[in-house]
Design an enzyme around this catalytic site. Sequence first.
Site, short mmCIF file in Angstrom:
data_model
loop_
_atom_site.label_atom_id
_atom_site.label_comp_id
_atom_site.label_asym_id
_atom_site.label_seq_id
_atom_site.Cartn_x
_atom_site.Cartn_y
_atom_site.Cartn_z
N SER A 100 1.18 -1.74 -0.19
CA SER A 100 -0.06 -0.36 0.21
C SER A 100 0.78 0.87 -0.53
O SER A 100 0.43 2.18 -0.66
CB SER A 100 -1.14 -0.14 1.03
OG SER A 100 -1.59 -1.55 1.25
N ILE A 122 0.83 -6.28 10.69
CA ILE A 122 1.00 -7.20 11.48
C ILE A 122 2.70 -7.26 11.26
O ILE A 122 3.42 -8.30 12.70
CB ILE A 122 0.54 -8.65 11.92
CG1 ILE A 122 0.42 -8.96 11.09
CG2 ILE A 122 -1.15 -8.17 12.30
CD1 ILE A 122 -0.14 -10.75 11.26
N ASP A 123 3.19 -7.89 10.42
CA ASP A 123 4.95 -8.53 9.93
C ASP A 123 5.36 -7.37 10.33
O ASP A 123 7.22 -8.42 10.65
CB ASP A 123 4.55 -8.85 8.76
CG ASP A 123 3.70 -9.51 7.38
OD1 ASP A 123 3.85 -10.51 8.24
OD2 ASP A 123 3.66 -9.23 6.10
N GLY A 166 4.37 -14.91 8.49
CA GLY A 166 5.65 -14.71 8.04
C GLY A 166 6.22 -14.92 6.77
O GLY A 166 7.02 -15.73 7.46
N GLN A 247 -4.16 -14.25 14.08
CA GLN A 247 -2.93 -13.41 14.64
C GLN A 247 -3.53 -12.47 13.78
O GLN A 247 -3.15 -11.07 14.53
CB GLN A 247 -1.84 -14.03 13.58
CG GLN A 247 -1.52 -15.40 14.13
CD GLN A 247 -0.08 -15.76 13.69
OE1 GLN A 247 1.02 -15.87 13.53
NE2 GLN A 247 -0.92 -16.66 12.40
#
Length: 315
Positions: A100, A122-123, A166, A247
């Site tokens: 993005s 989240i990474d 991940g 997650q």
Amino acid sequence: MITSGGDSPGMNAAVRGVVRAALGRGAEVFGFRHGWRGVISGDGFPMNSGSVSGIVDRGGTSLHTARCPEFREPKGREQAVQVLKEFEVDGLVVIGGDGSLTGARRLFEEFRFPVVGIPGSIDNDIAGTDYSIGFDTAVNTAMDAIDKIRDTAYSHDRVFVIEVMGRANGFIAVEVALASGAEAVLVPEVPFSLMDACNRLRKLRVEGKRSSLIIVAEGAARATDVADFIHRTTGFETRYLVLGHMQRGGSPTAFDRVLAVRLGAYAANRLLSGFMGEMVGVDGGKLVAHPLSYVLSTTKNIDPDRLLLVEAMTV
Ligand code: ADP
């Protein structure tokens, strides 16, 4: 403003930060639904203070998000700029991951359109910030699940292999491994030997540790393959679990909410003060801003000391 790409817990708090800070400075605010797709299709709506009431504690994003292949094409971006002009948008805040933000960079570099990015992922693999919004919540969600697994692993003397998110990096895996007291962690960035891991498990078993946890980042190996290998090599009873999309969800932690509202307000203020083509972030707790060109051409690496610490904690 848009939220775009993969959703992450805390995006709503960031939206709230942007809206309220911008309104506080007398600006008008428009939200576009479903990320770049909503910009291209003109799915924008005016936002007031009430638009962001009651969302600070909610995971996901109330603006919705999407992937938008059209925006990767020059024609799609031209259309987006056209729509932004029709809506009389003077500047755009983009909340999302590196994809993005790459889109935001293109809008800025190709059209000089004023954009400010906020790292929502989240990474935690985005350079220019110590933390991206959602990472802390994802780690806590995985940790909570693993705490439950540990109880049953202990009771049955089992080895449990747990796959966390991940694809390209082990940020979540390493943090979760440290927080959960795992015996080993496998990450995509660093070569590993499953035979070494098995030898370590055997040694621990001889020393009296009858259950173990192994954390695997999805990009390093498949949990099912690792569990199979361990069972075949050691004969230990082994199970695996893929945590998957859980997650991404859930109510954001206090850390993520505070981070998000700070970054949201900061992004709005920077944009309204005339800054553009940059991403806001935190560095040692302080708010910072870096050019998108720097952020997106810099690789953020996992901390090797943390990786070593996982192993050091299994003596
Ligand atoms: P994230 O933002 O979570 O990394 P994606 O990588 O899927 O998620 O990117 C979200 C969207 O950003 C894409 O669907 C696309 O619209 C836009 N985007 C991603 N990469 C580019 C690119 N190289 N050029 C223009 N737009 C892009």
